[in-house]
Motif scaffolding. Structure first.
Motif, mmCIF file in Angstrom:
data_model
loop_
_atom_site.group_PDB
_atom_site.id
_atom_site.type_symbol
_atom_site.label_atom_id
_atom_site.label_comp_id
_atom_site.label_asym_id
_atom_site.label_seq_id
_atom_site.Cartn_x
_atom_site.Cartn_y
_atom_site.Cartn_z
ATOM 1 N N LEU A 54 44.633 19.161 11.856
ATOM 2 C CA LEU A 54 45.185 17.817 12.012
ATOM 3 C C LEU A 54 44.040 16.856 12.296
ATOM 4 N N ASP A 55 44.215 15.604 11.898
ATOM 5 C CA ASP A 55 43.206 14.576 12.177
ATOM 6 C C ASP A 55 43.677 13.570 13.204
ATOM 7 N N LEU A 56 44.976 13.292 13.218
ATOM 8 C CA LEU A 56 45.508 12.233 14.072
ATOM 9 C C LEU A 56 46.927 12.561 14.508
ATOM 10 N N VAL A 57 47.310 11.982 15.653
ATOM 11 C CA VAL A 57 48.714 11.950 16.041
ATOM 12 C C VAL A 57 49.155 10.491 15.962
ATOM 13 N N ALA A 58 50.279 10.244 15.283
ATOM 14 C CA ALA A 58 50.871 8.906 15.222
ATOM 15 C C ALA A 58 52.158 8.937 16.040
ATOM 16 N N GLY A 64 57.610 7.579 21.816
ATOM 17 C CA GLY A 64 56.675 8.424 21.071
ATOM 18 C C GLY A 64 55.232 8.219 21.519
ATOM 19 N N PHE A 65 54.963 7.067 22.159
ATOM 20 C CA PHE A 65 53.610 6.841 22.697
ATOM 21 C C PHE A 65 53.320 7.795 23.854
ATOM 22 N N ILE A 66 54.347 8.050 24.654
ATOM 23 C CA ILE A 66 54.139 8.797 25.903
ATOM 24 C C ILE A 66 53.774 10.246 25.587
ATOM 25 N N VAL A 67 54.563 10.880 24.736
ATOM 26 C CA VAL A 67 54.266 12.272 24.384
ATOM 27 C C VAL A 67 53.117 12.346 23.382
ATOM 28 N N GLY A 68 53.087 11.401 22.444
ATOM 29 C CA GLY A 68 52.076 11.457 21.387
ATOM 30 C C GLY A 68 50.663 11.289 21.897
ATOM 31 N N SER A 69 50.477 10.402 22.851
ATOM 32 C CA SER A 69 49.105 10.161 23.312
ATOM 33 C C SER A 69 48.589 11.330 24.135
ATOM 34 N N VAL A 70 49.451 11.903 24.969
ATOM 35 C CA VAL A 70 49.027 13.070 25.760
ATOM 36 C C VAL A 70 48.745 14.251 24.837
ATOM 37 N N LEU A 71 49.594 14.428 23.838
ATOM 38 C CA LEU A 71 49.406 15.529 22.888
ATOM 39 C C LEU A 71 48.105 15.361 22.107
ATOM 40 N N LEU A 77 42.465 15.067 19.365
ATOM 41 C CA LEU A 77 42.685 14.226 18.194
ATOM 42 C C LEU A 77 42.772 12.768 18.625
ATOM 43 N N GLY A 78 42.610 11.868 17.658
ATOM 44 C CA GLY A 78 42.853 10.459 17.931
ATOM 45 C C GLY A 78 44.348 10.170 17.903
ATOM 46 N N PHE A 79 44.706 9.040 18.493
ATOM 47 C CA PHE A 79 46.104 8.600 18.531
ATOM 48 C C PHE A 79 46.219 7.242 17.860
ATOM 49 N N VAL A 80 47.230 7.072 17.017
ATOM 50 C CA VAL A 80 47.507 5.744 16.445
ATOM 51 C C VAL A 80 48.968 5.375 16.692
ATOM 52 N N PRO A 81 49.213 4.096 17.050
ATOM 53 C CA PRO A 81 50.570 3.662 17.334
ATOM 54 C C PRO A 81 51.302 3.151 16.093
ATOM 55 N N VAL A 82 52.572 3.537 16.004
ATOM 56 C CA VAL A 82 53.495 2.918 15.040
ATOM 57 C C VAL A 82 54.345 1.973 15.873
ATOM 58 N N ARG A 83 54.127 0.654 15.690
ATOM 59 C CA ARG A 83 54.730 -0.301 16.610
ATOM 60 C C ARG A 83 55.899 -1.051 16.009
ATOM 61 N N LYS A 84 56.731 -1.545 16.877
ATOM 62 C CA LYS A 84 57.776 -2.457 16.457
ATOM 63 C C LYS A 84 57.112 -3.748 15.972
ATOM 64 N N LYS A 85 57.828 -4.469 15.131
ATOM 65 C CA LYS A 85 57.292 -5.655 14.461
ATOM 66 C C LYS A 85 56.657 -6.669 15.421
ATOM 67 N N VAL A 119 48.158 13.958 9.415
ATOM 68 C CA VAL A 119 48.728 13.265 10.573
ATOM 69 C C VAL A 119 50.005 13.948 11.050
ATOM 70 N N LEU A 120 50.100 14.126 12.355
ATOM 71 C CA LEU A 120 51.352 14.548 12.983
ATOM 72 C C LEU A 120 52.063 13.307 13.493
ATOM 73 N N LEU A 121 53.310 13.137 13.061
ATOM 74 C CA LEU A 121 54.114 11.977 13.473
ATOM 75 C C LEU A 121 55.064 12.428 14.574
ATOM 76 N N ILE A 122 55.149 11.654 15.668
ATOM 77 C CA ILE A 122 55.983 12.115 16.783
ATOM 78 C C ILE A 122 56.755 10.971 17.445
ATOM 79 N N ASP A 123 57.986 11.306 17.845
ATOM 80 C CA ASP A 123 58.843 10.363 18.570
ATOM 81 C C ASP A 123 59.647 11.175 19.589
ATOM 82 N N ASP A 124 60.461 10.482 20.385
ATOM 83 C CA ASP A 124 61.248 11.244 21.377
ATOM 84 C C ASP A 124 62.499 11.860 20.772
ATOM 85 N N LEU A 125 63.114 11.167 19.797
ATOM 86 C CA LEU A 125 64.453 11.587 19.384
ATOM 87 C C LEU A 125 64.729 11.195 17.933
#
Ligand code: PRP
Ligand code: HPA
Length: 176
Positions: A54-58, A64-71, A77-85, A119-125
């Protein structure tokens, strides 16, 4: 001896009639608040993804920021945010998705992923799957290879994980 999945499942709080009557909200804040369940949760993801290329966690705004950044940190790996508009300051790409009433969109910085990155994409639910599908489309537009879409909780009766799988993505959830 505790089963990690069961342990997480029993700590997730079901809040009846929130955000509106008839909906039972799955609240992960107790899992994060308790140091043991927080560690068990992150370790489940670490065991799944360590050793995978893997290269990144999104991570998806906001949980998804809370679990994704710690993971990402644990996997080196680096972390990138998928943000609301409207939240990201630099050049962005956006994807719309439908909500019960109207549309919403998610955005990423155009330089957050390089073509070919895994990229691994992650969210809570996963509920309807609309959010993760939009996030995956964004990543794919930027040239990413979305290795898996992961979440803590799946609500299978809403069909979201099936929709994400049907789009060709691999899906992993800790519990449903
Ligand atoms: C929730 C949840 C997921 C999404 C899942 O976030 O954290 O991101 O909904 O639903 P879906 O599978 O039907 O797309 P929400 O949109 O409520 O935003 P929030 O993080 O700002 O609370
Ligand atoms: N919890 C968190 N996010 C959600 C839920 C839920 O129960 N349903 C839809 N999005």
């Amino acid at each position: 001896q505790i089963d990690p999945t069961q342990y997480i499942r029993q700590i997730i709080r079901n809040v009846p009639d929130w955000p509106k009557p008839g909906v039972t909200f799955r609240d992960i804040t107790p899992v994060l608040q308790d140091p043991r369940s927080f560690r068990v949760l992150i370790d489940l993801f670490v065991y799944r993804y360590m050793g995978q290329k893997l290269d990144l966690v999104a991570g998806v705004d906001a949980r998804g920021f809370i679990v994704g950044s710690v993971l990402a940190y644990e996997l080196n790996l680096g972390f990138v945010p998928v943000r609301k508009k409207g939240k990201l300051p630099f050049n962005t790409v956006a994807e719309e998705y439908s909500l019960e009433y109207g549309n919403a969109s998610v955005e990423m910085h155009t330089d957050s992923v390089r073509p070919g990155q895994r990229v691994l994409l992650i969210d809570d639910l996963i509920a309807t799957g609309g959010t993760l599908l939009a996030a995956a489309r964004l990543l794919q537009r930027l040239g990413a290879n979305v290795v898996e879409a992961a979440a803590i909780i799946d609500l299978p009766e809403l069909g979201g994980s099936k929709a994400v799988t049907d789009s060709g993505l691999s899906v992993y959830t800790v519990c449903s």
